[in-house]
Scaffold this active site. Structure first.
Site, mmCIF file in Angstrom:
data_model
loop_
_atom_site.group_PDB
_atom_site.id
_atom_site.type_symbol
_atom_site.label_atom_id
_atom_site.label_comp_id
_atom_site.label_asym_id
_atom_site.label_seq_id
_atom_site.Cartn_x
_atom_site.Cartn_y
_atom_site.Cartn_z
ATOM 1 N N MET A 159 12.928 24.830 0.856
ATOM 2 C CA MET A 159 11.550 23.877 0.134
ATOM 3 C C MET A 159 12.215 23.365 -0.613
ATOM 4 S SD MET A 159 8.694 24.739 -2.395
ATOM 5 C CE MET A 159 7.713 24.971 -1.771
ATOM 6 N N LYS A 165 0.602 -1.323 -0.258
ATOM 7 C CA LYS A 165 0.129 0.170 0.140
ATOM 8 C C LYS A 165 0.835 0.896 0.150
ATOM 9 C CE LYS A 165 -0.534 0.101 5.127
ATOM 10 N NZ LYS A 165 -1.497 -0.087 6.878
ATOM 11 N N ARG A 181 -9.645 -0.712 16.586
ATOM 12 C CA ARG A 181 -9.705 0.394 15.132
ATOM 13 C C ARG A 181 -10.710 -0.582 14.092
ATOM 14 N NH1 ARG A 181 -4.777 1.772 11.924
ATOM 15 N NH2 ARG A 181 -4.953 -1.106 11.122
ATOM 16 N N TYR A 240 16.197 30.572 5.953
ATOM 17 C CA TYR A 240 15.333 31.380 6.874
ATOM 18 C C TYR A 240 15.027 31.631 8.357
ATOM 19 C CZ TYR A 240 12.516 30.611 2.166
ATOM 20 O OH TYR A 240 12.771 30.919 0.449
#
Length: 813
Positions: free
Chosen positions: A756, A484, A581, A707
């Site tokens: 980023m 998955k 769950r 930053y």
């Protein structure tokens, strides 16, 4: 075959059969004609089960230990033996005895393959060498290597590895080395031996009949093991002048090392294109062997300067126009071509197939015969086009069928200059060539992604992890593997192809779209869908996807749908054993059973539950309660239905920590990737996230970096800007010196905030680091778990956070 294997003839269809190649893996068939298959019976897979398929693919010769059903294959030649592995080893022993040539045996914990490949590079222009392919050094790999010896061979170089006492004696009888190299002793395969001393003595058995063995004078344990057997040695050292070859001086520059040494009355110097200590050690083993072989220094000095890194891997990456590229631009010989073809077939179901092939410079002998054999391989694997590079490769045209298109170029640059005249569209492109043709630029031009930050997924390591984990399973327990979330960011299709080839029993995905992707890629294994959504039932049935049913509502919906559609639906019941769950609760079981008993179109394929804390020893009592509760719930369901239902509750950690609950199946998740299982399993990391340095600059004391001015230089500082940021998946919280990246074997802390697209690292004191140098974000070291800790998260999030713009490269070593 009977004399060579010590077996008895069961059936003869062709008494004139000639054997030219040996197979032990049904996936490795390139040319079936004149091949013999040794049907090896393993702990979980039996080679005999692949005989009918191989027979229908044209293989006609078999060595077996089981005879049932062979009478249904009337055109086959069958030899029966007690042990197929021992028969293969006997065949190779007899073959080895036919050759009166020098043979070098290599063993040790590390460096065997590098030393073998470098020796071959250093000797290949003077003498015809037959060597072990890749890392073929096991009880099966050594026989296959030795069987490559032919009448043209002038020197054999074979490596030998062992994992338990007694194995080296068998390998010694096959290799029969007169010369040897014992590289070192270390932690590899520690589990099979009481101590390193015991392991060293076992490895030394390879040389019990050798005339002389090379080793490092400073590796006292290795030296003692050889001396205990009265084996003559030729030693080297950087610290002791008592060695036969003493390195007096080592001068290191940015990318090169100069070694001045003395042996006997000779004083010589060599230059290497490497500086790492392990590379120097490997090169010195080779240097000693060259002196033993009496190769003049005038021949090898220049060759050491141009030693090439040993690339023991294949790469698979996405190409332009929907193509898949298999990149193997370092070797060009028959064995590596066969391996590349097998890997290519595993990695894609694209029908159009092109090979870009250079001259086979590493081959000698009958050139026409070699190209005839390669042509047969390409035809057998369904290639429709060959693009050749070089002066000799055009010979292959004489042996290719007319339907395989050809085009030839004099050099790699010639091909690059005409690349726009070639069309590549939704096809497999195998790039295969000798190192001297420098095909890397071609691969780059064909690639769909150019971002220098890449995620390498080592499919060989994944396969080895599977094998190690299988060793902890009961023989009758099946394995389901979770793929998955794109196989935890690895690429669901590529990983699933590997899992399918390795005989995994089941796959599991989160949502129907993920299962559909696998079916469209040709993955045929059973697939469990964990979050199916009931309005997708028509798609699930059409694509043979099996939904998890975790509530009474979903079971009722499924019942109504099968009644209306008159179709059968295979389902998996999820029980809530205490995690609270998803899952059917114990008080709902009677109603579930009543529905199933009145319904013959719902087939329960398995019943399962999920452990909440299998990795936590403090929660073991709760885990046991969960397992007991699950066992009682599943037993109640099974007793009321008229067929046996497989059960599974263990996840990766549970497989090792709770073997008593393995039941009929287990679910392997992140453990397959070398994460989240006990150290005793001995797993390897599968993922390596790499980037490089874009810029280096000096920052003055008191200046801020990044930053928010999050960090000020406490002293003059040298920083590197690397091409990876949080948009690539490097989690921002790991900044501000909470984590460090690896550059040239040294850890460089992250400076300031992660941006980023780039990240700054501290290179102060790392004077040899340059722009363009490779940077490891995570891999073997630093590990992914360390990054997860630094980012205050779990490895799952790190995996699934790696963005699509990061190029995935699948390697096979």
């Amino acid at each position: 075959m009977t004399e060579a294997t010590g077996g008895r003839l069961l059936q003869v269809a062709d008494s004139s059969a000639v054997i030219e190649r040996v197979l032990i893996d049904s996936r490795q068939v390139s040319i079936a004609e004149n091949a013999v298959f040794f049907a090896i019976e393993g702990d979980r897979k039996d080679g005999h089960s692949f005989i009918p398929d191989l027979y229908h693919r044209g293989v006609r010769n078999f060595v077996v230990s089981k005879t049932a059903g062979l009478d249904q294959l009337p055109k086959g030649n069958f030899v029966a033996v007690e042990s197929v592995v021992e028969a293969l080893q006997k065949w190779s022993r007899i073959h080895r005895q036919k050759f009166d040539i020098p043979v070098i045996g290599i063993t040790g914990s590390n460096g065997k393959t590098i030393v073998k490949e470098w020796l071959s590079q250093l000797l290949a222009t003077d003498i015809l060498v037959t060597k072990s392919p890749k890392s073929y050094n096991s009880q099966l790999g050594v026989p296959l290597s030795v069987l490559q010896l032919d009448k043209a061979t002038e020197l054999g170089i074979f490596e030998a590895g062992i994992s338990m006492p007694g194995e080296m004696n068998r390998l010694q009888r096959i290799i029969m080395p007169q010369l040897g190299i014992f590289t070192n002793i270390g932690s590899a395969h520690d589990r099979g031996f009481d101590s390193w001393e015991v392991k060293a003595r076992e490895k030394a058995q390879l040389f019990r009949e050798a005339t002389v063995v090379v080793c490092c004078h400073d590796h006292r344990m290795v030296l003692a093991a050889l001396q205990d057997l009265d084996i003559p040695v030729f030693t080297w050292s950087m610290t002791s002048a008592d060695a036969d070859l003493f390195v007096e001086e080592v001068n290191l520059s940015a990318n090169r090392a100069k070694l001045s040494y003395v042996t006997g009355k000779q004083r010589e110097q060599i230059e290497l294109p490497f500086t790492a200590a392990i590379s120097l050690e490997n090169a010195l083993h080779c240097l000693c062997m060259l002196h033993l072989l009496e190769v003049p220094s005038s021949k090898f000095v220049d060759r050491f300067k141009s030693l090439q890194p040993v690339a023991m891997r294949l790469e698979s990456l996405k190409g332009t126009n929907g193509c898949q590229i298999i990149n193997d631009v370092y070797n060009a010989d028959l064995e590596s071509i066969q391996g590349a073809l097998a890997f290519a077939e595993q990695q894609t179901d694209l029908e159009k197939r092109t090979i870009i092939l250079s001259d086979l410079q590493q081959m000698s002998g009958d050139v026409d015969a070699i190209y005839r054999q390669v042509a047969g391989m390409l035809e057998a694997k369904g290639f429709s086009r060959l693009i050749g590079i070089g002066a000799d490769v055009e010979l292959i045209r004489n042996y290719l069928p007319a339907e395989i298109q050809t085009r030839f170029f004099t050099s790699t640059n010639d091909l690059l200059n005409h690349l726009t005249t070639l069309s590549f569209d939704h096809e497999l492109i195998l790039v295969k060539g000798a190192r001297s043709f420098h095909l890397e630029e071609l691969t780059k031009r064909l690639s769909a992604q150019r971002h220098s930050t890449v995620l390498e997924i080592n499919l060989s390591a994944l396969a080895r992890n599977l094998k190690r984990i299988e060793g902890f399973l009961n023989p009758e327990t099946k394995m389901m593997v979770m793929v998955k979330a794109a196989a935890y960011g690895s690429g669901a299709v590529e990983v699933s192809r590997l899992l399918s080839s390795r005989g995994v029993d089941y796959l599991a995905v989160a949502y129907p779209d993920e299962g559909l992707q696998l079916r469209l890629a040709g993955i045929d294994l059973p697939i469990l869908v964990l979050n199916p959504e009931m309005d997708n039932l028509p798609l699930l049935v059409e694509q043979r996807l099996e939904p998890e049913i975790f509530s009474l509502d979903d079971l009722s919906h499924a019942t109504e749908w099968v009644n209306e559609s008159d179709l059968t639906l295979e389902i998996h019941l999820k029980l809530d054993s205490g995690m609270h769950r998803q899952g059917i609760q114990s008080q709902e079981l009677d109603e579930v059973i009543e529905i199933l008993q009145g319904q013959d179109k719902l087939i329960v394929k398995s019943v399962f539950s999920h452990l909440a804390a299998s990795e936590d020893a403090e929660q073991d009592e709760f885990t046991s309660q969960q397992c007991e509760r699950f066992l009682a719930m599943s037993e109640k369901i099974s007793q009321q239905l008229d067929y046996k239902i497989p059960r599974h509750i263990l996840n990766s950690n549970g497989i090792v920590r709770f073997p008593q609950w393995q039941l009929e199946m287990v679910r392997l998740g992140i453990g397959a990737y070398g994460i989240g299982m006990p150290n005793e399993v001995g797993l390897e990391p599968v993922h390596t996230l790499k980037t490089n340095i874009a810029q280096i600059k000096e920052v003055k004391k008191g200046s801020s970096v990044g930053y928010g001015r999050a960090e000020y230089a406490l002293a003059d500082m040298r920083i590197g800007i690397v091409r990876v940021g949080y948009a690539d998946g490097l989690i921002r919280k790991a900044g501000n010196r909470r984590y460090a990246l690896m550059v040239r074997g040294k850890l460089a802390p992250i400076v300031g905030q992660i941006c980023m697209d780039v990240t700054m690292i501290d290179l102060t004191g790392l004077h040899d680091v340059m722009v363009g140098d490779q940077v490891i974000v995570f891999g073997e070291q630093p590990g992914l778990y360390e990054l997860a800790q630094a980012a205050d998260t779990i490895p799952y999030e790190v995996f699934t956070n790696i963005s699509e713009r990061v190029k995935r490269i699948y390697i096979y070593d």
